[in-house]
Enzyme design. Structure first.
Site, PDB file in Angstrom:
ATOM      1  N   TYR A  52      29.415 -60.476  14.925  1.00  0.00           N
ATOM      2  CA  TYR A  52      28.516 -60.539  16.090  1.00  0.00           C
ATOM      3  C   TYR A  52      27.475 -59.414  16.039  1.00  0.00           C
ATOM      4  O   TYR A  52      27.823 -58.236  15.917  1.00  0.00           O
ATOM      5  CB  TYR A  52      29.311 -60.469  17.408  1.00  0.00           C
ATOM      6  CG  TYR A  52      30.134 -61.713  17.691  1.00  0.00           C
ATOM      7  CD1 TYR A  52      29.983 -62.875  16.933  1.00  0.00           C
ATOM      8  CD2 TYR A  52      31.068 -61.730  18.720  1.00  0.00           C
ATOM      9  CE1 TYR A  52      30.734 -64.009  17.191  1.00  0.00           C
ATOM     10  CE2 TYR A  52      31.829 -62.874  18.992  1.00  0.00           C
ATOM     11  CZ  TYR A  52      31.657 -64.001  18.212  1.00  0.00           C
ATOM     12  OH  TYR A  52      32.415 -65.118  18.474  1.00  0.00           O
ATOM     13  N   PRO A 211      30.934 -72.320  26.748  1.00  0.00           N
ATOM     14  CA  PRO A 211      31.243 -73.261  27.832  1.00  0.00           C
ATOM     15  C   PRO A 211      29.989 -73.929  28.401  1.00  0.00           C
ATOM     16  O   PRO A 211      30.075 -75.037  28.922  1.00  0.00           O
ATOM     17  CB  PRO A 211      31.937 -72.381  28.884  1.00  0.00           C
ATOM     18  CG  PRO A 211      31.525 -70.981  28.559  1.00  0.00           C
ATOM     19  CD  PRO A 211      31.346 -70.931  27.070  1.00  0.00           C
ATOM     20  N   GLY A 214      25.832 -72.789  25.026  1.00  0.00           N
ATOM     21  CA  GLY A 214      24.854 -71.766  24.661  1.00  0.00           C
ATOM     22  C   GLY A 214      23.627 -71.775  25.565  1.00  0.00           C
ATOM     23  O   GLY A 214      22.571 -71.273  25.184  1.00  0.00           O
ATOM     24  N   GLY A 215      23.749 -72.338  26.771  1.00  0.00           N
ATOM     25  CA  GLY A 215      22.626 -72.399  27.717  1.00  0.00           C
ATOM     26  C   GLY A 215      21.911 -73.748  27.691  1.00  0.00           C
ATOM     27  O   GLY A 215      21.044 -74.004  28.517  1.00  0.00           O
ATOM     28  N   PHE A 218      21.299 -76.097  30.720  1.00  0.00           N
ATOM     29  CA  PHE A 218      20.182 -75.836  31.642  1.00  0.00           C
ATOM     30  C   PHE A 218      18.842 -76.250  31.045  1.00  0.00           C
ATOM     31  O   PHE A 218      17.887 -76.466  31.764  1.00  0.00           O
ATOM     32  CB  PHE A 218      20.105 -74.341  31.984  1.00  0.00           C
ATOM     33  CG  PHE A 218      21.294 -73.846  32.724  1.00  0.00           C
ATOM     34  CD1 PHE A 218      21.399 -74.041  34.096  1.00  0.00           C
ATOM     35  CD2 PHE A 218      22.331 -73.193  32.068  1.00  0.00           C
ATOM     36  CE1 PHE A 218      22.507 -73.597  34.786  1.00  0.00           C
ATOM     37  CE2 PHE A 218      23.436 -72.740  32.750  1.00  0.00           C
ATOM     38  CZ  PHE A 218      23.534 -72.949  34.115  1.00  0.00           C
TER      39      PHE A 218
HETATM   40  N1  LIG Z   1      35.233 -68.591  18.033  1.00  0.00           N
HETATM   41  C1  LIG Z   1      34.020 -68.970  17.730  1.00  0.00           C
HETATM   42  O1  LIG Z   1      33.764 -69.571  16.667  1.00  0.00           O
HETATM   43  C2  LIG Z   1      32.902 -68.678  18.680  1.00  0.00           C
HETATM   44  C3  LIG Z   1      31.630 -69.250  18.452  1.00  0.00           C
HETATM   45  C4  LIG Z   1      30.608 -68.974  19.376  1.00  0.00           C
HETATM   46  C5  LIG Z   1      30.873 -68.138  20.479  1.00  0.00           C
HETATM   47  N2  LIG Z   1      32.109 -67.587  20.636  1.00  0.00           N
HETATM   48  C6  LIG Z   1      32.413 -66.703  21.786  1.00  0.00           C
HETATM   49  O2  LIG Z   1      32.052 -67.395  22.967  1.00  0.00           O
HETATM   50  C7  LIG Z   1      31.197 -66.561  23.747  1.00  0.00           C
HETATM   51  C8  LIG Z   1      30.311 -67.424  24.601  1.00  0.00           C
HETATM   52  O3  LIG Z   1      29.477 -68.258  23.781  1.00  0.00           O
HETATM   53  P1  LIG Z   1      28.005 -68.578  24.273  1.00  0.00           P
HETATM   54  O4  LIG Z   1      27.231 -67.315  24.386  1.00  0.00           O
HETATM   55  O5  LIG Z   1      27.457 -69.646  23.426  1.00  0.00           O
HETATM   56  O6  LIG Z   1      28.351 -69.097  25.775  1.00  0.00           O
HETATM   57  P2  LIG Z   1      27.571 -69.929  26.854  1.00  0.00           P
HETATM   58  O7  LIG Z   1      28.051 -69.415  28.171  1.00  0.00           O
HETATM   59  O8  LIG Z   1      27.708 -71.370  26.563  1.00  0.00           O
HETATM   60  O9  LIG Z   1      26.029 -69.576  26.648  1.00  0.00           O
HETATM   61  C9  LIG Z   1      25.503 -68.347  27.031  1.00  0.00           C
HETATM   62  C10 LIG Z   1      23.994 -68.521  27.082  1.00  0.00           C
HETATM   63  O10 LIG Z   1      23.691 -69.367  28.191  1.00  0.00           O
HETATM   64  C11 LIG Z   1      22.715 -68.730  28.979  1.00  0.00           C
HETATM   65  N3  LIG Z   1      22.929 -69.031  30.402  1.00  0.00           N
HETATM   66  C12 LIG Z   1      24.042 -68.802  31.120  1.00  0.00           C
HETATM   67  N4  LIG Z   1      23.859 -69.161  32.417  1.00  0.00           N
HETATM   68  C13 LIG Z   1      22.599 -69.611  32.483  1.00  0.00           C
HETATM   69  C14 LIG Z   1      21.794 -70.110  33.548  1.00  0.00           C
HETATM   70  N5  LIG Z   1      22.279 -70.200  34.795  1.00  0.00           N
HETATM   71  N6  LIG Z   1      20.527 -70.523  33.269  1.00  0.00           N
HETATM   72  C15 LIG Z   1      20.037 -70.406  32.019  1.00  0.00           C
HETATM   73  N7  LIG Z   1      20.740 -69.921  30.968  1.00  0.00           N
HETATM   74  C16 LIG Z   1      22.007 -69.536  31.205  1.00  0.00           C
HETATM   75  C17 LIG Z   1      22.899 -67.256  28.737  1.00  0.00           C
HETATM   76  O11 LIG Z   1      21.696 -66.583  29.031  1.00  0.00           O
HETATM   77  P3  LIG Z   1      21.726 -65.164  29.805  1.00  0.00           P
HETATM   78  O12 LIG Z   1      22.242 -64.161  28.819  1.00  0.00           O
HETATM   79  O13 LIG Z   1      20.259 -64.974  30.140  1.00  0.00           O
HETATM   80  O14 LIG Z   1      22.578 -65.292  31.021  1.00  0.00           O
HETATM   81  C18 LIG Z   1      23.257 -67.215  27.280  1.00  0.00           C
HETATM   82  O15 LIG Z   1      22.122 -67.199  26.464  1.00  0.00           O
HETATM   83  C19 LIG Z   1      30.487 -65.684  22.711  1.00  0.00           C
HETATM   84  O16 LIG Z   1      29.982 -64.492  23.262  1.00  0.00           O
HETATM   85  C20 LIG Z   1      31.611 -65.406  21.751  1.00  0.00           C
HETATM   86  O17 LIG Z   1      32.404 -64.351  22.252  1.00  0.00           O
HETATM   87  C21 LIG Z   1      33.133 -67.851  19.768  1.00  0.00           C
END
Ligand SMILES: NC(=O)c1ccc[n+]([C@@H]2O[C@H](COP(=O)([O-])OP(=O)(O)OC[C@H]3O[C@@H](n4cnc5c(N)ncnc54)[C@H](OP(=O)(O)O)[C@@H]3O)[C@@H](O)[C@H]2O)c1
Length: 300
Positions: A52, A211, A214-215, A218
């Site tokens: 990361y 969940p 990745g945004g 929206f």
């Molecule tokens: N095990 C694996 O292979 C794996 C792979 C990928 C990820 N992960 C883990 O899962 C975690 C979460 O993944 P993710 O970051 O993809 O999660 P996510 O919650 O699906 O996406 C986060 C993104 O959504 C945006 N977002 C959230 N609320 C929003 C809203 N109300 N309006 C507009 N945009 C919004 C966030 O922007 P803002 O920052 O501006 O709020 C951020 O860029 C990672 O940090 C990592 O720890 C694990």
């Protein structure tokens, strides 16, 4: 709210994912405040990986917090992962993405994670992706060594299908306490391929990454995503919730395996909406199935 992954180990039901931490542009004081605020909210678990932010970069950002406030370590649970090798500036020898579960590699990655996180141990180590060349006996030796040395307390898997999970577990002495994989209304492969049912059969609490896709929930970029946003918006109105993320969290958490959600935001208002989704308004079975079928699941 905590979820027991083992008799002696629990993590918070809402986990902060640190994959995007370098994008949040928090200085070290803001990072400390953020971690302290999360703990106050009952969010005690932070999800990392060696890759990361680059080569252990986001672990190092978190390590600065623990270096300045070592007393926080015992109040939190730290997850990290390894097995994905990606080209980066610090490893010019890696030219293509591949997976590695060899003993020397895993031990070295964990040592580097501990060094960057400024920790003596991680609570949970996940094998990040299934390595098709895995030698299960060798992996067993590796995990046993990490446990005996006190560097890792518990182990789990990420992104394995049920056969891959069971095959490794057959050879590994430690019990895998969780399985982290992607699940969201734009990505339901793990309902289709039996991974969710496997969790139920094995009593595994799954951890859902991305969940909110990745945004993308929206910001739809095609007709399928646009339709899903409209479906979520319709259910948001029926349930009188503030935003569609609260619909998604309720949808994800309704499964009987008592899942955990790994958030990707550092925005406190958005994190609070995830916490609000743990109690109160429940979605109906019909609303739940509506999202599943619009996501592409064919009911008989
Ligand atoms: N095990 C694996 O292979 C794996 C792979 C990928 C990820 N992960 C883990 O899962 C975690 C979460 O993944 P993710 O970051 O993809 O999660 P996510 O919650 O699906 O996406 C986060 C993104 O959504 C945006 N977002 C959230 N609320 C929003 C809203 N109300 N309006 C507009 N945009 C919004 C966030 O922007 P803002 O920052 O501006 O709020 C951020 O860029 C990672 O940090 C990592 O720890 C694990």
């Amino acid at each position: 709210m905590k979820v027991n992954l083992d008799d002696h180990f629990s993590i918070s039901k809402v986990v902060i994912g640190c994959m995007r931490m370098h994008e949040w542009n928090f200085d070290v004081e803001q990072r400390i405040e953020f971690v302290e605020w999360c703990i106050e909210q009952g969010i005690t678990t932070f999800d990392h990986a060696d890759i990361y932010g680059g080569n252990h970069q986001n672990e190092a950002l978190f390590g600065e917090v623990l270096q300045k406030k070592p007393q926080l370590r015992e109040k939190i649970e730290i997850i990290t992962k390894c097995s994905i090798c990606v080209p980066n500036n610090e490893n010019p020898n890696i030219k293509t993405r591949y997976f590695n579960t060899g003993k020397e590699y895993i031990i070295n990655q964990v040592n580097q994670s501990l060094e960057n996180l400024k920790c003596e141990y991680v609570d949970l180590l996940l094998i990040h992706m299934h390595d098709l060349l895995v030698n299960p006996q060798e992996l067993n030796e590796t995990l046993n060594q990490l446990k005996e040395e006190g560097k890792v307390k518990f182990f789990g898997l990420s992104n394995h299908n049920p056969l891959e999970f069971d095959t490794l577990q057959k050879y590994i002495d430690v019990k895998f306490v969780t399985h982290q994989f992607m699940l969201n209304p734009l990505g339901i492969e793990n309902y289709k391929n039996g991974t969710m049912t496997h969790c139920l059969r094995e009593g595994i609490h799954p951890m859902f990454w991305s969940p909110l896709a990745g945004g993308r929930i929206f910001n739809p970029s095609n007709a399928f995503e646009e339709n899903m946003k409209n479906v979520l918006e319709g259910i948001r109105q029926e349930l009188q919730l503030e935003d569609i993320d609260e619909v998604v969290y309720r949808w994800l958490l309704k499964h009987s395996s008592d899942p955990i959600i790994v958030l990707g935001t550092g925005n406190r208002e958005r994190i609070k909406r995830a916490l609000d989704s743990l109690d109160g308004t429940q979605m109906t079975r019909e609303q739940w199935y509506k999202i599943l079928t619009e996501a592409g699941y064919e009911l008989c």
